[in-house]
Design a protein around this motif. Structure first.
Motif, mmCIF file in Angstrom:
data_model
loop_
_atom_site.group_PDB
_atom_site.id
_atom_site.type_symbol
_atom_site.label_atom_id
_atom_site.label_comp_id
_atom_site.label_asym_id
_atom_site.label_seq_id
_atom_site.Cartn_x
_atom_site.Cartn_y
_atom_site.Cartn_z
ATOM 1 N N PRO A 58 36.873 -29.357 8.188
ATOM 2 C CA PRO A 58 36.558 -28.326 7.090
ATOM 3 C C PRO A 58 36.194 -28.960 5.800
ATOM 4 C CG PRO A 58 38.549 -27.813 8.249
ATOM 5 C CD PRO A 58 38.049 -28.932 8.924
ATOM 6 N N LYS A 59 36.846 -29.949 5.769
ATOM 7 C CA LYS A 59 36.537 -30.808 4.256
ATOM 8 C C LYS A 59 35.400 -31.265 4.100
ATOM 9 C CE LYS A 59 41.129 -32.198 2.886
ATOM 10 N NZ LYS A 59 42.222 -33.267 2.809
ATOM 11 N N LEU A 60 34.528 -31.782 5.114
ATOM 12 C CA LEU A 60 33.203 -32.235 4.961
ATOM 13 C C LEU A 60 32.291 -30.988 4.754
ATOM 14 C CD1 LEU A 60 32.617 -34.811 8.039
ATOM 15 C CD2 LEU A 60 33.900 -34.855 5.706
ATOM 16 N N GLY A 61 32.634 -29.751 5.441
ATOM 17 C CA GLY A 61 31.855 -28.582 5.082
ATOM 18 C C GLY A 61 31.929 -28.431 3.391
ATOM 19 N N LEU A 62 33.019 -28.448 3.119
ATOM 20 C CA LEU A 62 33.437 -28.004 1.656
ATOM 21 C C LEU A 62 32.556 -28.938 0.904
ATOM 22 C CD1 LEU A 62 37.192 -27.115 1.637
ATOM 23 C CD2 LEU A 62 35.169 -25.504 1.407
ATOM 24 N N ALA A 63 32.810 -30.108 1.119
ATOM 25 C CA ALA A 63 32.010 -31.074 0.136
ATOM 26 C C ALA A 63 30.520 -30.891 0.449
ATOM 27 C CB ALA A 63 32.203 -32.685 0.908
ATOM 28 N N PRO A 218 41.760 -52.409 10.592
ATOM 29 C CA PRO A 218 42.568 -51.733 9.696
ATOM 30 C C PRO A 218 41.834 -50.691 8.865
ATOM 31 C CG PRO A 218 42.483 -53.827 8.931
ATOM 32 C CD PRO A 218 41.730 -53.611 10.539
ATOM 33 N N GLY A 219 42.323 -49.301 8.558
ATOM 34 C CA GLY A 219 41.613 -48.150 8.215
ATOM 35 C C GLY A 219 40.347 -47.790 8.611
ATOM 36 N N GLY A 220 40.040 -48.359 9.712
ATOM 37 C CA GLY A 220 38.814 -48.232 10.332
ATOM 38 C C GLY A 220 37.522 -48.995 10.088
ATOM 39 N N ALA A 221 37.949 -50.203 9.363
ATOM 40 C CA ALA A 221 37.111 -51.143 8.882
ATOM 41 C C ALA A 221 36.103 -51.703 9.754
ATOM 42 C CB ALA A 221 37.500 -52.177 7.911
ATOM 43 N N ALA A 280 27.890 -36.518 -0.512
ATOM 44 C CA ALA A 280 29.254 -36.296 -0.780
ATOM 45 C C ALA A 280 29.921 -36.195 0.543
ATOM 46 C CB ALA A 280 29.038 -34.472 -1.246
ATOM 47 N N ALA A 281 29.341 -35.521 1.589
ATOM 48 C CA ALA A 281 30.291 -35.530 3.173
ATOM 49 C C ALA A 281 30.170 -36.684 3.405
ATOM 50 C CB ALA A 281 29.233 -34.968 4.122
ATOM 51 N N LEU A 286 34.900 -40.926 4.288
ATOM 52 C CA LEU A 286 35.333 -42.324 4.301
ATOM 53 C C LEU A 286 36.774 -41.839 3.858
ATOM 54 C CD1 LEU A 286 34.859 -45.381 3.859
ATOM 55 C CD2 LEU A 286 34.069 -44.791 1.833
ATOM 56 N N ARG A 287 37.336 -41.203 3.036
ATOM 57 C CA ARG A 287 38.458 -41.082 2.632
ATOM 58 C C ARG A 287 39.524 -40.468 4.077
ATOM 59 N NH1 ARG A 287 36.556 -39.627 -2.237
ATOM 60 N NH2 ARG A 287 36.301 -37.370 -1.941
#
Ligand code: PLP
Length: 394
Positions: A58-63, A218-221, A280-281, A286-287
């Motif tokens: 949902p955060k991607l949709g909001l962005a 690490p962190g999906g890098a 924006a998405a 990325l976060r």
């Protein structure tokens, strides 16, 4: 007299159909979920690259919604006015994520590979490419006109023979390019050994992390970070269309490399910028990816269990050690039959056939998602076992 287009097109497509190689477009609903709908059927989804399940976050949709209030289109090329501050911020964030000096955003991974290889390589250069590298790498090499050497899959002895051969022929510069996780096999390039070879022969190394970024390290890098060789990679390429659940791609490396691409990379220069809604998405994604250790743990656990169960059932999964797990069955007709039988059992695994994979190596390609429940993975394994037993395919 010249031939008619319709009759020759019909002839060719007819020949593909006879060899079970015809491809068709089939709509799917809810493809970002673990259960999707295709041809009116609810199917467990083992065919997407949405490895972390973020495509429906949902955060991607909001962005996207927030950004869309300012407009939607990319409006112009990056070098005209399609370059905004948020894109610059994202590029700084990507460089931090990858631990490089700089990064460059691309509309998609295909264009990134096509563009970077055709921009960097000249006919006086030699390029070395794993036999199973993605089509966008193959096409970028073709377009560059460089002296092209294809080494046998993961075979570094063969690569070394070819490096020597190119030196003997007087190649001016050398570049090795490989997928880190191979898209149809789920196996991993031997990056530490590749780095030794690149040093020994003074070559550059370009790494396509399309199926590893977000999933490994690490962190999906990425896989280069996972294997501790990130510093030795000259250009890291990856896409935001798979584990990141959005669209777009990046190339990251030293400033000189990135600046060169800004000036010479035609699929960057001569196309409209990625729309700001997607930028924006991607920033939001990325976060989520960097904070996604739990998702990665779930994905790796489910994948390991799935691979083990297929192997115990005697199925050939090649050298897969990742979230991509092929069931290699050989003939295209058989792959199609098995894919249909699995769909009857409620599981979607699309048949992958030549030219995507070599002749005689058709397969079903399963891809796991962090959001698959244990019950869903168990259900899929039970269905695969039943289909394998009925089809007597081992
Ligand atoms: C290894 C590899 N590189 C590049 C790409 C292209 O990326 P995109 O889908 O963003 O164009 C893909 C996608 O299929 C891929 O598998």
């Amino acid at each position: 007299m010249s031939e008619s287009w319709e009759s020759t097109l019909r002839e060719e497509t007819g020949a593909w159909a006879e060899r079970h190689l015809l491809r068709t477009l089939i709509p799917a609903q809810q493809a970002g979920q673990t259960v999707l709908i295709r041809e009116g059927r609810r199917l467990l989804n083992f065919s997407s690259n949405n490895y972390l399940g973020l495509a429906t976050h949902p955060k991607l949709g909001l962005a996207v919604a927030e950004s869309a209030s300012q407009g939607v289109g990319g409006v112009a090329s990056r070098l005209i006015i399609g370059h905004n501050e948020e894109t610059e911020t994202l590029e700084r964030e990507i460089a931090r994520f990858k631990g490089t000096e700089a990064a460059l955003l691309f509309p998609n991974g295909y264009m990134a590979n096509l563009g970077l290889l055709s921009a960097l390589l000249k006919p006086s250069d030699a390029v070395f490419s794993d036999q199973y590298n993605h089509a966008s790498i193959v096409d970028g090499i073709r377009l560059s006109g460089a002296q092209s050497y294809r080494y046998r899959h993961l075979n570094l002895e063969h690569l070394e023979v070819l490096l020597k051969r190119a030196d003997a022929k007087g190649a001016k510069r050398k570049l090795i390019v490989t997928d880190s996780v191979f898209s149809m096999d789920g196996d991993v390039a031997p990056l530490s050994d590749l780095v030794q070879l690149k040093r020994k022969y003074n070559a550059a190394l370009v790494l396509d992390e399309a199926h590893a970024a977000g999933v490994w390290g690490p962190g999906g890098a990425g896989m280069a970070h996972h294997l501790g060789v990130a510093e030795d990679v000259d250009l890291h390429m990856g896409t935001f269309s798979k584990a990141f659940g959005v669209y777009g791609a990046y190339v990251a490396g030293k400033k000189e490399w990135i600046q060169y691409l800004v000036n010479r990379c035609r699929p960057l220069i001569y196309t409209t910028a990625l729309p700001p809604v997607l930028v924006a998405a991607i920033r939001t994604s990325l976060r989520l990816v960097e904070a996604g250790d739990n998702l990665r743990r779930d994905l790796h656990e489910r994948s390991a269990w799935f691979r083990q169960k297929l192997q115990e059932a005697g199925l050939s999964i090649g050298g897969s050690t990742t979230q991509i797990v092929p069931w290699i069955v050989g003939e295209s007709e058989q792959a199609i039959k098995l894919s249909r039988a699995l769909a009857e059992e409620g599981v979607l695994a699309v048949a992958i056939r030549p030219p995507t994979v070599p002749e005689g190596q058709s397969r079903l390609r399963f891809s796991l998602m962090a959001t698959h429940t244990k019950a869903e993975v168990e259900q899929a394994v039970a269905a695969i076992r039943r289909v394998a037993e009925q089809g007597a395919v081992r």
